[in-house]
Scaffold this active site. Sequence first.
Site, PDB file in Angstrom:
ATOM      1  N   SER A 285       2.961  -7.328  -0.844  1.00 53.23           N
ATOM      2  CA  SER A 285       1.947  -6.332  -1.184  1.00 53.23           C
ATOM      3  C   SER A 285       2.165  -5.066  -0.372  1.00 53.23           C
ATOM      4  O   SER A 285       2.747  -5.105   0.721  1.00 53.23           O
ATOM      5  CB  SER A 285       0.589  -6.934  -0.844  1.00 53.23           C
ATOM      6  OG  SER A 285      -0.373  -5.930  -0.694  1.00 53.23           O
TER       7      SER A 285
ATOM      8  N   TYR B 167      -3.994 -10.034   6.254  1.00 56.21           N
ATOM      9  CA  TYR B 167      -3.294 -10.290   4.998  1.00 56.21           C
ATOM     10  C   TYR B 167      -1.951  -9.560   4.995  1.00 56.21           C
ATOM     11  O   TYR B 167      -0.910 -10.147   4.691  1.00 56.21           O
ATOM     12  CB  TYR B 167      -4.183  -9.799   3.849  1.00 56.21           C
ATOM     13  CG  TYR B 167      -3.572  -9.753   2.470  1.00 56.21           C
ATOM     14  CD1 TYR B 167      -3.429 -10.906   1.703  1.00 56.21           C
ATOM     15  CD2 TYR B 167      -3.176  -8.531   1.904  1.00 56.21           C
ATOM     16  CE1 TYR B 167      -2.901 -10.839   0.416  1.00 56.21           C
ATOM     17  CE2 TYR B 167      -2.648  -8.463   0.628  1.00 56.21           C
ATOM     18  CZ  TYR B 167      -2.511  -9.626  -0.116  1.00 56.21           C
ATOM     19  OH  TYR B 167      -1.991  -9.561  -1.383  1.00 56.21           O
TER      20      TYR B 167
ATOM     21  N   LYS C 228       1.724 -11.282   4.964  1.00 56.68           N
ATOM     22  CA  LYS C 228       2.709 -10.979   3.913  1.00 56.68           C
ATOM     23  C   LYS C 228       4.005 -10.460   4.551  1.00 56.68           C
ATOM     24  O   LYS C 228       5.104 -10.823   4.118  1.00 56.68           O
ATOM     25  CB  LYS C 228       2.149  -9.941   2.933  1.00 56.68           C
ATOM     26  CG  LYS C 228       1.049 -10.464   2.011  1.00 56.68           C
ATOM     27  CD  LYS C 228       1.605 -11.392   0.934  1.00 56.68           C
ATOM     28  CE  LYS C 228       0.547 -11.791  -0.093  1.00 56.68           C
ATOM     29  NZ  LYS C 228       1.020 -12.836  -1.032  1.00 56.68           N
TER      30      LYS C 228
HETATM   31  N1  NAD Z   1      -3.275  -8.547  -7.963  1.00 61.34           N
HETATM   32  C1  NAD Z   1      -2.830  -7.626  -7.148  1.00 61.34           C
HETATM   33  O1  NAD Z   1      -3.208  -6.427  -7.192  1.00 61.34           O
HETATM   34  C2  NAD Z   1      -1.834  -7.995  -6.100  1.00 61.34           C
HETATM   35  C3  NAD Z   1      -1.283  -6.956  -5.358  1.00 61.34           C
HETATM   36  C4  NAD Z   1      -0.377  -7.273  -4.375  1.00 61.34           C
HETATM   37  C5  NAD Z   1      -0.017  -8.592  -4.187  1.00 61.34           C
HETATM   38  N2  NAD Z   1      -0.565  -9.582  -4.927  1.00 61.34           N
HETATM   39  C6  NAD Z   1      -0.149 -10.947  -4.670  1.00 61.34           C
HETATM   40  O2  NAD Z   1       0.207 -11.570  -5.877  1.00 61.34           O
HETATM   41  C7  NAD Z   1      -0.116 -12.949  -5.816  1.00 61.34           C
HETATM   42  C8  NAD Z   1      -0.968 -13.355  -6.968  1.00 61.34           C
HETATM   43  O3  NAD Z   1      -2.105 -12.524  -6.985  1.00 61.34           O
HETATM   44  P1  NAD Z   1      -3.300 -12.726  -8.019  1.00 61.34           P
HETATM   45  O4  NAD Z   1      -3.840 -11.382  -8.271  1.00 61.34           O
HETATM   46  O5  NAD Z   1      -2.844 -13.561  -9.143  1.00 61.34           O
HETATM   47  O6  NAD Z   1      -4.336 -13.513  -7.098  1.00 61.34           O
HETATM   48  P2  NAD Z   1      -5.363 -14.695  -7.508  1.00 61.34           P
HETATM   49  O7  NAD Z   1      -6.345 -14.765  -6.390  1.00 61.34           O
HETATM   50  O8  NAD Z   1      -5.850 -14.496  -8.889  1.00 61.34           O
HETATM   51  O9  NAD Z   1      -4.441 -15.969  -7.506  1.00 61.34           O
HETATM   52  C9  NAD Z   1      -4.086 -16.604  -6.334  1.00 61.34           C
HETATM   53  C10 NAD Z   1      -4.103 -18.079  -6.630  1.00 61.34           C
HETATM   54  O10 NAD Z   1      -3.713 -18.749  -5.428  1.00 61.34           O
HETATM   55  C11 NAD Z   1      -4.483 -19.924  -5.370  1.00 61.34           C
HETATM   56  N3  NAD Z   1      -4.574 -20.391  -3.986  1.00 61.34           N
HETATM   57  C12 NAD Z   1      -5.201 -19.786  -2.950  1.00 61.34           C
HETATM   58  N4  NAD Z   1      -5.106 -20.557  -1.850  1.00 61.34           N
HETATM   59  C13 NAD Z   1      -4.392 -21.657  -2.204  1.00 61.34           C
HETATM   60  C14 NAD Z   1      -3.978 -22.811  -1.500  1.00 61.34           C
HETATM   61  N5  NAD Z   1      -4.294 -22.981  -0.204  1.00 61.34           N
HETATM   62  N6  NAD Z   1      -3.264 -23.749  -2.152  1.00 61.34           N
HETATM   63  C15 NAD Z   1      -2.962 -23.585  -3.474  1.00 61.34           C
HETATM   64  N7  NAD Z   1      -3.335 -22.511  -4.188  1.00 61.34           N
HETATM   65  C16 NAD Z   1      -4.058 -21.560  -3.564  1.00 61.34           C
HETATM   66  C17 NAD Z   1      -5.848 -19.554  -5.895  1.00 61.34           C
HETATM   67  O11 NAD Z   1      -6.534 -20.724  -6.329  1.00 61.34           O
HETATM   68  C18 NAD Z   1      -5.477 -18.606  -7.016  1.00 61.34           C
HETATM   69  O12 NAD Z   1      -5.410 -19.283  -8.256  1.00 61.34           O
HETATM   70  C19 NAD Z   1      -0.794 -13.161  -4.478  1.00 61.34           C
HETATM   71  O13 NAD Z   1       0.190 -13.618  -3.553  1.00 61.34           O
HETATM   72  C20 NAD Z   1      -1.232 -11.793  -4.079  1.00 61.34           C
HETATM   73  O14 NAD Z   1      -1.321 -11.655  -2.686  1.00 61.34           O
HETATM   74  C21 NAD Z   1      -1.471  -9.306  -5.884  1.00 61.34           C
END
Ligand code: NAD
Lengths: 318, 318
Positions: free
Chosen positions: B121, B145, B149
């Site tokens: 991120s 966070y 990362k």
């Molecule tokens: N959406 C964004 O804008 C964005 C931006 C930068 C980075 N990211 C990264 O992309 C990835 C996916 O993001 P997203 O938007 O789909 O997030 P999200 O929160 O929708 O999905 C994350 C998933 O991880 C699961 N999770 C959390 N802790 C867990 C654990 N201990 N064991 C198993 N599963 C677990 C949650 O249940 C969830 O389904 C993440 O790593 C996030 O940090 C997202």
Amino acid sequence: MKLVVTGGAGFLGARLIGTLLSQERPAGFPEFTSIVSVDLAACPVDDARVQSVTGDIAGKAFIESVITPDVGAVYHLAAVVSGQAEADFDLGMAVNMAGTLTLLEACRKLPQPPRFVFASSLAVFGGKLPDLVPDDIAVMPQSSYGAQKAIGELLVNDFSRKGFVDGRVCRLPTIVVRPGKPNAAASSFASGIIREPLAGVDSVCPVPTGTRLWISSPDTVIANLIQAAVVEASRFGDTRTVNLPGISVTVAEMLDGLERVGGKDARARVTLAEDERIKRIVLSWPGDFDVTRSLSLGFTRDGDFDGVVRAHMRDHGQ
Amino acid sequence: MKLVVTGGAGFLGARLIGTLLSQERPAGFPEFTSIVSVDLAACPVDDARVQSVTGDIAGKAFIESVITPDVGAVYHLAAVVSGQAEADFDLGMAVNMAGTLTLLEACRKLPQPPRFVFASSLAVFGGKLPDLVPDDIAVMPQSSYGAQKAIGELLVNDFSRKGFVDGRVCRLPTIVVRPGKPNAAASSFASGIIREPLAGVDSVCPVPTGTRLWISSPDTVIANLIQAAVVEASRFGDTRTVNLPGISVTVAEMLDGLERVGGKDARARVTLAEDERIKRIVLSWPGDFDVTRSLSLGFTRDGDFDGVVRAHMRDHGQ
Ligand SMILES: NC(=O)c1ccc[n+]([C@@H]2O[C@H](COP(=O)([O-])OP(=O)(O)OC[C@H]3O[C@@H](n4cnc5c(N)ncnc54)[C@H](O)[C@@H]3O)[C@@H](O)[C@H]2O)c1
Ligand SMILES: NC(=O)c1ccc[n+]([C@@H]2O[C@H](COP(=O)([O-])OP(=O)(O)OC[C@H]3O[C@@H](n4cnc5c(N)ncnc54)[C@H](O)[C@@H]3O)[C@@H](O)[C@H]2O)c1
């Protein structure tokens, strides 16, 4: 209060402890009445104010037993060095990464956030680098040791941001002349090509003579490690990480200095035989840094390389 | 072979799985016959080729049970998001840092180093940043966070250098418009100020309208996550980490786009009420990047912000 020095039996740790005990406490340096050396080996400093505790910092219970509520400051110097961390990945991860985290977690439980000085290294750098490396360049470790140090830096910074410790990260230059025997660090030759010839022993240089190194004498690094605990926290700004000042020299310039200070015979004892493994690691390190910020924080550097050689000879009655 | 997607029940994970199953396997993408979603929650994608395994990636035994010898590639998307990792430091460390390491260690035991795509991120950045952020800028996380990362990035890079995995790190822009409910991410408002008004609901913007954001639509990010697994390893050069392309917009420009595409009424539903906690995190993120390298690796970006709003409305039958 106690001052803990992990790696207190090592080269820098023992020297730091010796220096701290032989001088007045510098203004701003954390108060302490005793120093605890935490190391696999016994601390060689013979002083009633030193308590030497032997054990493995990769062990959680051991760490927790040494970070007692009367600990006011920590120097974290214990590490598996570069060559060994590359050869034994798991050991490097256990000591350099997990050990650092365990130590920080133990410090987080202290009644007051302790000052926490972490020795990092220019081995965090790699990839294409400008000739003069600025403070805000990305780290790109080309060794596991460098990666583990870079992770330690991030941990110390985040633990500091959260107020769990009052951290300071010093990226140490390569230390020349390191006394004693060659070690498993990829930079070991940088001392060897000066130390051995001055003692009448042959030495092999594993990198091309044009290789530029960023170096510091032991005395200067110790002074800077002490300064790291003195600087007021707010002066660090957005990051607790500092590229310590050093001097930039090529191997050829080092050999010239050796000849000027130690004579033609000394110079003649160094032969060149490139070693691909060492070259790959050492050539990924930067050779010169912008030191504006570190100098402004009160850190210092050596005058010139001949002085570094002379200081070593003086230390060793040569 | 199996493709594992941690976080497969999440927003991006489920969407990635759906996309991969609905299209032909792109040239260069690892072969797979089934996809294993590994998440605390069940994967919502209803397809016989999806196996949904529920469990906590912070658990070593659980991870080892899912990374079986028939796993050929891994998307690591599971994470504790920014707001929650800041509020619950230990949870963030256990999932985002230790969980990532455990997963990498399990992958290291596979008969073949798997392709391993890690979602990082722009929260790794912070401190003083140039207006246009170059590839080689130092990370300086201002949130736990972001620190976690950044540590994950270093781990994926070093495991790749050692040949344990064939890693690729994507630093995702802020994703707009994220469908569904607001979440604990500090960036949650960036979708909320578009999504809620279009659905006739009021929304609060917690940062000044001059705040510049680096954003990407969900479709573009999914395409880029797929591309990350396609790029030939050697093309990454010294680092496996890529700042994914995005578009640079201010909150004011986003609200103008909302008004152009969604009408004056929609725009009028957004009120401003600054939130210091969110501002502190979001204002530390960069708003514009040099994307030369990422575009040259075949990653793509959205055309303009109005198109991003239109795509969201189309997806939701608005
Ligand atoms: N959406 C964004 O804008 C964005 C931006 C930068 C980075 N990211 C990264 O992309 C990835 C996916 O993001 P997203 O938007 O789909 O997030 P999200 O929160 O929708 O999905 C994350 C998933 O991880 C699961 N999770 C959390 N802790 C867990 C654990 N201990 N064991 C198993 N599963 C677990 C949650 O249940 C969830 O389904 C993440 O790593 C996030 O940090 C997202
Ligand atoms: N000397 C240099 O040129 C240089 C350069 C950059 C960084 N550093 C860093 O400075 C620090 C000190 O370096 P040094 O030159 O004194 O190294 P050193 O090898 O002389 O000392 C390290 C000490 O750590 C101890 N140690 C290793 N593993 C341990 C474990 N599991 N538990 C407890 N103790 C353990 C060793 O016994 C040793 O006494 C290290 O962190 C090193 O990475 C040194």
